[in-house]
Design an enzyme around this catalytic site. Sequence first.
Site, short mmCIF file in Angstrom:
data_model
loop_
_atom_site.label_atom_id
_atom_site.label_comp_id
_atom_site.label_asym_id
_atom_site.label_seq_id
_atom_site.Cartn_x
_atom_site.Cartn_y
_atom_site.Cartn_z
CG ASP A 50 41.64 -0.20 41.88
OD1 ASP A 50 41.34 -1.41 41.84
OD2 ASP A 50 42.47 0.33 41.12
CE1 TYR B 48 37.72 1.94 35.38
CE2 TYR B 48 38.00 0.56 33.44
CZ TYR B 48 37.64 0.70 34.76
OH TYR B 48 37.18 -0.38 35.47
#
Length: 263
Positions: free
Chosen positions: A53, A111
Amino acid sequence: MAHPFFLTVAYAGGAFHGWQIQTSLRSGQGDVWKALRTFDPEAPMPQGTGRTDAGVHARAQGVLIQTARDWEPYRLLAALNAHLPEDIRVMQAQPAPEGFFPRQHAVAKRYVYRLGLGPAEDPLMAAFRWHVHQAAPLDLGAMAEAALPLLGPHDFSSFRCAECVAKTPIRTVHAIRLVPSEGGVDLVFEGSSFLMHQVRIMTGTLVEVGKGKRRPGNMAALLEARDRAQAGPTAPPEGLCLEKVWYEARWAIGEPSPWGERE
Protein backbone atom coordinates in the site's frame (compact mmCIF):
# COMPACT_ATOMS: atom_id res chain seq x y z
CA MET A 1 16.80 -12.91 -26.58
CA ALA A 2 15.60 -11.66 -23.19
CA HIS A 3 17.56 -12.42 -20.04
CA PRO A 4 15.46 -12.75 -16.85
CA PHE A 5 16.83 -11.56 -13.51
CA PHE A 6 15.35 -11.71 -10.04
CA LEU A 7 15.89 -8.66 -7.84
CA THR A 8 15.39 -8.16 -4.12
CA VAL A 9 14.30 -4.54 -3.76
CA ALA A 10 14.05 -2.49 -0.56
CA TYR A 11 12.36 0.88 -0.19
CA ALA A 12 11.26 3.33 2.47
CA GLY A 13 7.64 3.69 1.46
CA GLY A 14 6.82 7.11 2.84
CA ALA A 15 7.15 8.87 -0.53
CA PHE A 16 5.62 6.05 -2.59
CA HIS A 17 1.99 5.51 -3.54
CA GLY A 18 2.53 1.78 -3.25
CA TRP A 19 4.50 -0.69 -5.35
CA GLN A 20 2.14 -0.85 -8.34
CA ILE A 21 2.79 1.65 -11.12
CA GLN A 22 0.62 4.78 -11.18
CA THR A 23 -0.28 7.13 -14.02
CA SER A 24 1.11 10.25 -12.36
CA LEU A 25 2.08 9.24 -8.81
CA ARG A 26 5.36 7.76 -7.67
CA SER A 27 5.58 3.97 -7.21
CA GLY A 28 8.27 1.39 -6.59
CA GLN A 29 7.49 -0.41 -9.83
CA GLY A 30 7.67 2.87 -11.74
CA ASP A 31 11.02 3.83 -10.24
CA VAL A 32 12.63 0.46 -11.04
CA TRP A 33 11.29 0.53 -14.60
CA LYS A 34 12.53 4.08 -15.15
CA ALA A 35 16.01 3.14 -13.90
CA LEU A 36 16.09 0.00 -16.07
CA ARG A 37 15.10 1.88 -19.21
CA THR A 38 17.96 4.35 -18.85
CA PHE A 39 20.29 1.61 -20.17
CA ASP A 40 17.77 -0.87 -21.64
CA PRO A 41 15.13 1.31 -23.35
CA GLU A 42 12.97 -1.57 -24.61
CA ALA A 43 12.84 -3.45 -21.31
CA PRO A 44 9.32 -4.59 -20.34
CA MET A 45 7.73 -3.51 -17.09
CA PRO A 46 9.22 -5.18 -13.97
CA GLN A 47 6.93 -7.64 -12.19
CA GLY A 48 6.74 -7.58 -8.39
CA THR A 49 5.68 -10.10 -5.77
CA GLY A 50 3.28 -7.99 -3.70
CA ARG A 51 1.29 -4.79 -4.03
CA THR A 52 2.34 -2.86 -0.94
CA ASP A 53 0.00 0.00 0.00
CA ALA A 54 0.89 3.67 -0.18
CA GLY A 55 3.31 4.47 2.65
CA VAL A 56 4.20 0.82 3.37
CA HIS A 57 7.87 -0.18 3.33
CA ALA A 58 9.61 -3.23 1.89
CA ARG A 59 12.86 -4.96 2.70
CA ALA A 60 12.34 -7.87 0.31
CA GLN A 61 10.08 -6.99 -2.59
CA GLY A 62 10.78 -9.68 -5.17
CA VAL A 63 11.02 -8.29 -8.71
CA LEU A 64 11.44 -10.01 -12.07
CA ILE A 65 13.02 -8.01 -14.88
CA GLN A 66 13.96 -8.87 -18.45
CA THR A 67 17.12 -7.38 -19.99
CA ALA A 68 18.23 -7.30 -23.60
CA ARG A 69 21.71 -8.61 -22.79
CA ASP A 70 23.24 -10.82 -20.17
CA TRP A 71 24.73 -9.16 -17.10
CA GLU A 72 27.08 -10.04 -14.30
CA PRO A 73 24.61 -9.76 -11.39
CA TYR A 74 26.57 -7.25 -9.32
CA ARG A 75 27.07 -4.98 -12.33
CA LEU A 76 23.33 -5.05 -13.00
CA LEU A 77 22.65 -4.22 -9.35
CA ALA A 78 25.12 -1.32 -9.47
CA ALA A 79 23.73 -0.01 -12.76
CA LEU A 80 20.18 0.04 -11.44
CA ASN A 81 21.15 1.65 -8.14
CA ALA A 82 23.09 4.35 -9.99
CA HIS A 83 19.76 5.47 -11.51
CA LEU A 84 17.50 4.95 -8.48
CA PRO A 85 16.68 7.53 -5.78
CA GLU A 86 18.20 7.00 -2.34
CA ASP A 87 14.96 5.69 -0.78
CA ILE A 88 14.80 2.63 -3.05
CA ARG A 89 17.60 0.15 -3.68
CA VAL A 90 18.27 -3.19 -5.35
CA MET A 91 19.78 -5.28 -2.55
CA GLN A 92 20.41 -8.48 -4.53
CA ALA A 93 20.35 -9.57 -8.17
CA GLN A 94 20.56 -13.06 -9.65
CA PRO A 95 19.64 -14.80 -12.90
CA ALA A 96 16.07 -16.08 -12.83
CA PRO A 97 14.99 -19.43 -14.27
CA GLU A 98 12.76 -19.40 -17.32
CA GLY A 99 9.11 -19.62 -16.36
CA PHE A 100 9.53 -18.11 -12.90
CA PHE A 101 7.09 -15.37 -11.91
CA PRO A 102 7.42 -13.93 -8.40
CA ARG A 103 3.75 -13.23 -7.75
CA GLN A 104 2.48 -16.60 -8.98
CA HIS A 105 5.22 -18.66 -7.34
CA ALA A 106 5.33 -17.04 -3.89
CA VAL A 107 4.10 -19.44 -1.22
CA ALA A 108 4.47 -17.38 1.99
CA LYS A 109 5.24 -13.86 3.18
CA ARG A 110 6.42 -12.20 6.36
CA TYR A 111 5.15 -8.74 7.27
CA VAL A 112 6.34 -6.89 10.36
CA TYR A 113 4.30 -4.13 11.95
CA ARG A 114 6.38 -1.94 14.26
CA LEU A 115 4.79 -0.22 17.25
CA GLY A 116 6.43 2.51 19.32
CA LEU A 117 5.41 2.30 22.97
CA GLY A 118 7.59 4.82 24.77
CA PRO A 119 6.32 7.92 26.63
CA ALA A 120 7.18 10.02 23.58
CA GLU A 121 7.57 9.27 19.91
CA ASP A 122 11.16 8.59 18.85
CA PRO A 123 11.78 11.09 16.01
CA LEU A 124 14.37 8.78 14.42
CA MET A 125 11.80 5.98 14.16
CA ALA A 126 8.67 8.02 13.43
CA ALA A 127 8.76 7.22 9.70
CA PHE A 128 8.85 3.48 10.40
CA ARG A 129 6.64 2.92 13.46
CA TRP A 130 3.17 3.69 14.73
CA HIS A 131 3.60 5.33 18.10
CA VAL A 132 0.75 4.32 20.41
CA HIS A 133 0.06 7.25 22.74
CA GLN A 134 -1.36 6.21 26.12
CA ALA A 135 -0.69 6.50 29.83
CA ALA A 136 -0.75 2.77 30.63
CA PRO A 137 1.42 0.21 28.80
CA LEU A 138 -0.18 -2.13 26.29
CA ASP A 139 -1.13 -5.55 27.66
CA LEU A 140 1.11 -7.62 25.40
CA GLY A 141 -0.02 -10.87 27.01
CA ALA A 142 -3.63 -10.15 26.10
CA MET A 143 -2.57 -9.29 22.54
CA ALA A 144 -0.70 -12.59 22.22
CA GLU A 145 -3.77 -14.46 23.50
CA ALA A 146 -6.02 -12.63 21.05
CA ALA A 147 -3.74 -13.53 18.15
CA LEU A 148 -4.12 -17.30 18.64
CA PRO A 149 -7.58 -17.68 17.02
CA LEU A 150 -6.25 -15.90 13.92
CA LEU A 151 -3.84 -18.74 13.16
CA GLY A 152 -4.66 -21.24 10.46
CA PRO A 153 -7.03 -20.98 7.47
CA HIS A 154 -10.01 -18.66 8.00
CA ASP A 155 -12.44 -16.40 6.23
CA PHE A 156 -10.85 -13.02 7.02
CA SER A 157 -13.74 -10.87 5.77
CA SER A 158 -13.73 -9.00 9.10
CA PHE A 159 -10.14 -7.95 8.37
CA ARG A 160 -10.61 -7.02 4.71
CA CYS A 161 -10.99 -3.48 3.44
CA ALA A 162 -13.93 -2.57 1.21
CA GLU A 163 -11.65 -1.97 -1.81
CA CYS A 164 -10.14 -5.47 -1.70
CA VAL A 165 -10.75 -7.32 -4.99
CA ALA A 166 -9.40 -10.73 -3.98
CA LYS A 167 -11.56 -13.57 -5.32
CA THR A 168 -11.79 -15.22 -1.90
CA PRO A 169 -11.39 -13.97 1.68
CA ILE A 170 -9.92 -17.31 2.76
CA ARG A 171 -6.31 -16.94 3.87
CA THR A 172 -3.93 -18.98 6.03
CA VAL A 173 -1.94 -17.28 8.78
CA HIS A 174 0.98 -19.47 9.85
CA ALA A 175 2.35 -17.45 12.76
CA ILE A 176 1.87 -14.23 14.72
CA ARG A 177 4.62 -13.22 17.15
CA LEU A 178 5.11 -10.23 19.44
CA VAL A 179 8.83 -9.43 19.55
CA PRO A 180 10.02 -6.72 21.98
CA SER A 181 12.20 -4.03 20.41
CA GLU A 182 13.91 -0.94 21.78
CA GLY A 183 11.11 1.43 22.72
CA GLY A 184 8.38 -0.74 21.31
CA VAL A 185 7.25 -4.10 20.02
CA ASP A 186 7.22 -5.73 16.57
CA LEU A 187 4.18 -7.72 15.45
CA VAL A 188 5.40 -10.41 13.06
CA PHE A 189 2.80 -11.91 10.71
CA GLU A 190 3.62 -14.88 8.49
CA GLY A 191 1.12 -16.40 6.12
CA SER A 192 0.45 -17.80 2.68
CA SER A 193 -0.79 -14.40 1.48
CA PHE A 194 -2.82 -11.52 2.89
CA LEU A 195 -5.89 -9.55 1.86
CA MET A 196 -5.72 -5.82 1.20
CA HIS A 197 -5.11 -4.06 4.56
CA GLN A 198 -5.48 -7.39 6.42
CA VAL A 199 -2.28 -7.03 8.45
CA ARG A 200 -3.03 -3.40 9.29
CA ILE A 201 -6.58 -4.21 10.41
CA MET A 202 -5.39 -7.16 12.50
CA THR A 203 -2.80 -4.85 14.08
CA GLY A 204 -5.37 -2.15 14.84
CA THR A 205 -7.63 -4.75 16.42
CA LEU A 206 -4.83 -6.26 18.53
CA VAL A 207 -3.84 -2.79 19.74
CA GLU A 208 -7.42 -2.28 20.94
CA VAL A 209 -7.03 -5.53 22.90
CA GLY A 210 -3.77 -4.25 24.36
CA LYS A 211 -5.48 -1.03 25.44
CA GLY A 212 -8.27 -2.96 27.17
CA LYS A 213 -10.92 -1.79 24.70
CA ARG A 214 -11.56 -5.29 23.41
CA ARG A 215 -11.45 -8.66 25.17
CA PRO A 216 -8.95 -11.18 23.79
CA GLY A 217 -11.53 -13.97 23.97
CA ASN A 218 -13.76 -12.25 21.41
CA MET A 219 -11.44 -12.74 18.44
CA ALA A 220 -12.99 -16.04 17.31
CA ALA A 221 -16.45 -14.45 17.27
CA LEU A 222 -15.06 -11.53 15.29
CA LEU A 223 -13.78 -13.94 12.64
CA GLU A 224 -17.15 -15.67 12.51
CA ALA A 225 -18.97 -12.35 12.07
CA ARG A 226 -17.30 -11.74 8.67
CA ASP A 227 -18.04 -8.05 9.20
CA ARG A 228 -15.35 -5.41 8.74
CA ALA A 229 -17.33 -2.94 10.88
CA GLN A 230 -16.81 -5.13 13.95
CA ALA A 231 -12.99 -5.15 13.74
CA GLY A 232 -10.64 -2.44 14.95
CA PRO A 233 -9.19 0.49 13.03
CA THR A 234 -6.77 0.15 10.13
CA ALA A 235 -3.31 0.83 11.56
CA PRO A 236 -1.40 3.57 9.69
CA PRO A 237 0.85 2.44 6.84
CA GLU A 238 4.20 3.70 8.15
CA GLY A 239 4.54 0.89 10.69
CA LEU A 240 4.27 -1.92 8.13
CA CYS A 241 7.10 -3.56 6.18
CA LEU A 242 7.23 -6.52 3.79
CA GLU A 243 10.21 -8.32 5.30
CA LYS A 244 10.49 -11.66 3.53
CA VAL A 245 8.98 -13.78 0.77
CA TRP A 246 9.32 -17.53 0.30
CA TYR A 247 8.98 -19.05 -3.17
CA GLU A 248 8.36 -22.56 -4.46
CA ALA A 249 11.52 -24.59 -3.80
CA ARG A 250 11.78 -25.80 -7.40
CA TRP A 251 12.90 -22.33 -8.54
CA ALA A 252 15.87 -22.15 -6.13
CA ILE A 253 15.09 -18.55 -5.16
CA GLY A 254 16.04 -18.28 -1.48
CA GLU A 255 15.40 -20.97 1.09
CA PRO A 256 12.26 -23.16 0.98
CA SER A 257 9.20 -22.15 2.93
CA PRO A 258 9.12 -23.68 6.45
CA TRP A 259 5.38 -24.38 5.94
CA GLY A 260 5.65 -26.33 2.71
CA GLU A 261 4.65 -25.49 -0.81
CA ARG A 262 0.88 -25.24 -1.11
CA GLU A 263 -2.17 -25.49 1.09
